[in-house]
Design a protein around this motif. Structure first.
Motif, PDB file in Angstrom:
ATOM      1  N   ALA A 276      -3.596 -16.327  21.998  1.00 31.43           N
ATOM      2  CA  ALA A 276      -3.180 -16.937  20.808  1.00 31.43           C
ATOM      3  C   ALA A 276      -1.817 -16.091  20.304  1.00 31.43           C
ATOM      4  O   ALA A 276      -2.314 -14.911  19.960  1.00 31.43           O
ATOM      5  CB  ALA A 276      -4.080 -17.297  19.706  1.00 31.43           C
ATOM      6  N   GLY A 277      -0.671 -16.721  20.143  1.00 27.38           N
ATOM      7  CA  GLY A 277       0.344 -15.884  19.584  1.00 27.38           C
ATOM      8  C   GLY A 277       0.610 -16.775  18.302  1.00 27.38           C
ATOM      9  O   GLY A 277      -0.408 -17.143  17.766  1.00 27.38           O
ATOM     10  N   PRO A 278       2.096 -16.724  18.194  1.00 32.33           N
ATOM     11  CA  PRO A 278       2.361 -17.286  16.644  1.00 32.33           C
ATOM     12  C   PRO A 278       2.168 -18.646  16.679  1.00 32.33           C
ATOM     13  O   PRO A 278       2.154 -19.452  17.731  1.00 32.33           O
ATOM     14  CB  PRO A 278       3.868 -17.013  16.407  1.00 32.33           C
ATOM     15  CG  PRO A 278       4.203 -15.992  17.807  1.00 32.33           C
ATOM     16  CD  PRO A 278       3.161 -16.257  18.696  1.00 32.33           C
TER      17      PRO A 278
ATOM     18  N   GLU B 211       4.069 -19.057  27.726  1.00 30.64           N
ATOM     19  CA  GLU B 211       3.278 -20.215  27.820  1.00 30.64           C
ATOM     20  C   GLU B 211       3.446 -20.944  28.973  1.00 30.64           C
ATOM     21  O   GLU B 211       2.364 -21.556  29.311  1.00 30.64           O
ATOM     22  CB  GLU B 211       3.738 -21.258  26.665  1.00 30.64           C
ATOM     23  CG  GLU B 211       3.496 -20.807  25.286  1.00 30.64           C
ATOM     24  CD  GLU B 211       4.010 -21.812  24.370  1.00 30.64           C
ATOM     25  OE1 GLU B 211       3.099 -22.903  24.337  1.00 30.64           O
ATOM     26  OE2 GLU B 211       4.680 -21.607  23.719  1.00 30.64           O
ATOM     27  N   THR B 212       4.407 -20.960  29.747  1.00 29.38           N
ATOM     28  CA  THR B 212       4.725 -21.670  30.943  1.00 29.38           C
ATOM     29  C   THR B 212       4.684 -20.825  32.193  1.00 29.38           C
ATOM     30  O   THR B 212       4.455 -21.304  33.207  1.00 29.38           O
ATOM     31  CB  THR B 212       5.959 -22.602  30.855  1.00 29.38           C
ATOM     32  OG1 THR B 212       7.095 -21.585  30.702  1.00 29.38           O
ATOM     33  CG2 THR B 212       5.882 -23.687  30.053  1.00 29.38           C
TER      34      THR B 212
ATOM     35  N   THR C 130      -1.399 -15.830  29.857  1.00 28.60           N
ATOM     36  CA  THR C 130      -0.318 -16.651  29.289  1.00 28.60           C
ATOM     37  C   THR C 130      -0.712 -16.464  27.772  1.00 28.60           C
ATOM     38  O   THR C 130      -1.703 -16.074  27.301  1.00 28.60           O
ATOM     39  CB  THR C 130      -0.912 -18.335  29.577  1.00 28.60           C
ATOM     40  OG1 THR C 130      -2.038 -18.528  29.224  1.00 28.60           O
ATOM     41  CG2 THR C 130      -0.474 -18.364  30.965  1.00 28.60           C
ATOM     42  N   VAL C 131       0.457 -16.959  27.112  1.00 25.97           N
ATOM     43  CA  VAL C 131       0.305 -16.593  25.665  1.00 25.97           C
ATOM     44  C   VAL C 131       0.732 -18.068  25.102  1.00 25.97           C
ATOM     45  O   VAL C 131       1.996 -18.654  25.344  1.00 25.97           O
ATOM     46  CB  VAL C 131       1.183 -15.641  24.991  1.00 25.97           C
ATOM     47  CG1 VAL C 131       1.103 -15.441  23.381  1.00 25.97           C
ATOM     48  CG2 VAL C 131       0.737 -14.356  25.499  1.00 25.97           C
ATOM     49  N   VAL C 132       0.055 -18.697  24.247  1.00 22.93           N
ATOM     50  CA  VAL C 132       0.464 -19.930  23.711  1.00 22.93           C
ATOM     51  C   VAL C 132       0.780 -19.774  22.177  1.00 22.93           C
ATOM     52  O   VAL C 132       0.363 -18.881  21.401  1.00 22.93           O
ATOM     53  CB  VAL C 132      -0.995 -21.239  23.734  1.00 22.93           C
ATOM     54  CG1 VAL C 132      -1.359 -21.234  25.065  1.00 22.93           C
ATOM     55  CG2 VAL C 132      -2.134 -20.335  22.812  1.00 22.93           C
ATOM     56  N   THR C 133       1.576 -20.702  22.037  1.00 22.02           N
ATOM     57  CA  THR C 133       2.070 -20.681  20.562  1.00 22.02           C
ATOM     58  C   THR C 133       2.162 -22.013  19.881  1.00 22.02           C
ATOM     59  O   THR C 133       1.919 -23.075  20.540  1.00 22.02           O
ATOM     60  CB  THR C 133       3.624 -20.381  20.501  1.00 22.02           C
ATOM     61  OG1 THR C 133       4.499 -21.124  21.303  1.00 22.02           O
ATOM     62  CG2 THR C 133       3.752 -18.971  21.123  1.00 22.02           C
ATOM     63  N   GLY C 134       2.240 -22.212  18.723  1.00 23.84           N
ATOM     64  CA  GLY C 134       2.428 -23.134  17.886  1.00 23.84           C
ATOM     65  C   GLY C 134       0.945 -24.071  17.789  1.00 23.84           C
ATOM     66  O   GLY C 134       0.137 -23.236  17.559  1.00 23.84           O
TER      67      GLY C 134
ATOM     68  N   ALA D  83      -6.814 -22.992  21.679  1.00 23.02           N
ATOM     69  CA  ALA D  83      -6.878 -21.901  22.756  1.00 23.02           C
ATOM     70  C   ALA D  83      -8.242 -21.067  22.778  1.00 23.02           C
ATOM     71  O   ALA D  83      -8.843 -20.889  21.495  1.00 23.02           O
ATOM     72  CB  ALA D  83      -5.918 -20.798  22.403  1.00 23.02           C
ATOM     73  N   GLU D  84      -8.606 -20.939  23.744  1.00 24.70           N
ATOM     74  CA  GLU D  84     -10.019 -20.212  23.816  1.00 24.70           C
ATOM     75  C   GLU D  84      -9.944 -18.957  24.348  1.00 24.70           C
ATOM     76  O   GLU D  84      -9.622 -18.754  25.567  1.00 24.70           O
ATOM     77  CB  GLU D  84     -10.967 -20.929  24.806  1.00 24.70           C
ATOM     78  CG  GLU D  84     -11.533 -22.412  24.103  1.00 24.70           C
ATOM     79  CD  GLU D  84     -12.578 -23.010  25.181  1.00 24.70           C
ATOM     80  OE1 GLU D  84     -13.193 -22.443  25.727  1.00 24.70           O
ATOM     81  OE2 GLU D  84     -12.431 -24.154  25.398  1.00 24.70           O
ATOM     82  N   GLU D  85      -9.633 -17.921  23.442  1.00 19.55           N
ATOM     83  CA  GLU D  85      -9.402 -16.478  23.657  1.00 19.55           C
ATOM     84  C   GLU D  85     -10.729 -15.980  24.327  1.00 19.55           C
ATOM     85  O   GLU D  85     -11.627 -16.176  23.771  1.00 19.55           O
ATOM     86  CB  GLU D  85      -9.092 -15.785  22.667  1.00 19.55           C
ATOM     87  CG  GLU D  85      -7.377 -16.022  22.271  1.00 19.55           C
ATOM     88  CD  GLU D  85      -7.107 -15.027  21.236  1.00 19.55           C
ATOM     89  OE1 GLU D  85      -5.958 -14.463  21.308  1.00 19.55           O
ATOM     90  OE2 GLU D  85      -7.743 -14.770  20.279  1.00 19.55           O
TER      91      GLU D  85
END
Length: 163
Positions: free
Chosen positions: A8-10, A62-63, A78-82, A88-90
């Motif tokens: 999980a990012g910003p 993300e992509t 991957t790093v998801v944002t927003g 997100a399941e870290e």
């Protein structure tokens, strides 16, 4: 075996904190290997200190994942944002299979055009970083099959019989 991790990012954490989380995941995974020195991982990733958070902030991870490959270890990160961070399941535990990582591990990076020069400069500083297309799990399996088929089992049986 192909493994996946999502970070999980910003706005869950800053891009810098997300990059630190990614770096820690890689270091902790590779630390399980007897072939990989612990400080070697942080040294290899250090050229990415500025560019890693920038890739996250721009949404590129993300992509297009980071892909860590070392022997049988094959991990896409991957790093998801927003809004995506809410679902997100870290899993920040070291990736299973890290103990089998080889000393020649490589972190394959995406290469968006706007970051090309900075990424090329970073990759030039570490033999463990690459902008090449990462091998796929099927490519690696077929390579292993080719290597395995190069063993002449009949000759081995002959050696065994003569001893």
């Amino acid at each position: 075996m192909q493994r996946y991790r999502t970070i999980a990012g910003p706005p869950e954490r800053t891009a810098t904190a997300a990059w630190q989380t990614v770096s820690s995941l890689i270091a902790n995974t590779l630390a399980a290997s007897a072939e990989v020195a612990g400080d070697a991982v942080s040294t290899a990733l250090s050229p990415l200190q500025g560019i890693g958070p920038a890739l996250i902030a721009a949404g590129h991870l993300e992509t297009a994942p980071l892909v860590l490959v070392g022997g049988p270890l094959h991990v896409s990160i991957t790093v998801v944002t927003g809004a995506a961070v809410t679902t997100a399941e870290e899993n920040l535990s070291p990736v299973p299979g890290g103990a089998s990582a080889t000393a020649d591990w490589v972190l394959y990076l995406p290469n968006p055009a706007s970051f090309s020069a900075a990424l090329s400069a970073a990759v030039a500083k570490s033999r463990h970083l690459s902008l090449a297309t990462p091998p796929t799990e099927s490519n690696r399996s077929s390579e292993a099959g080719v290597k395995a088929s190069m063993v002449d089992l009949t000759a081995l049986q002959g050696l065994r019989a003569s001893s």
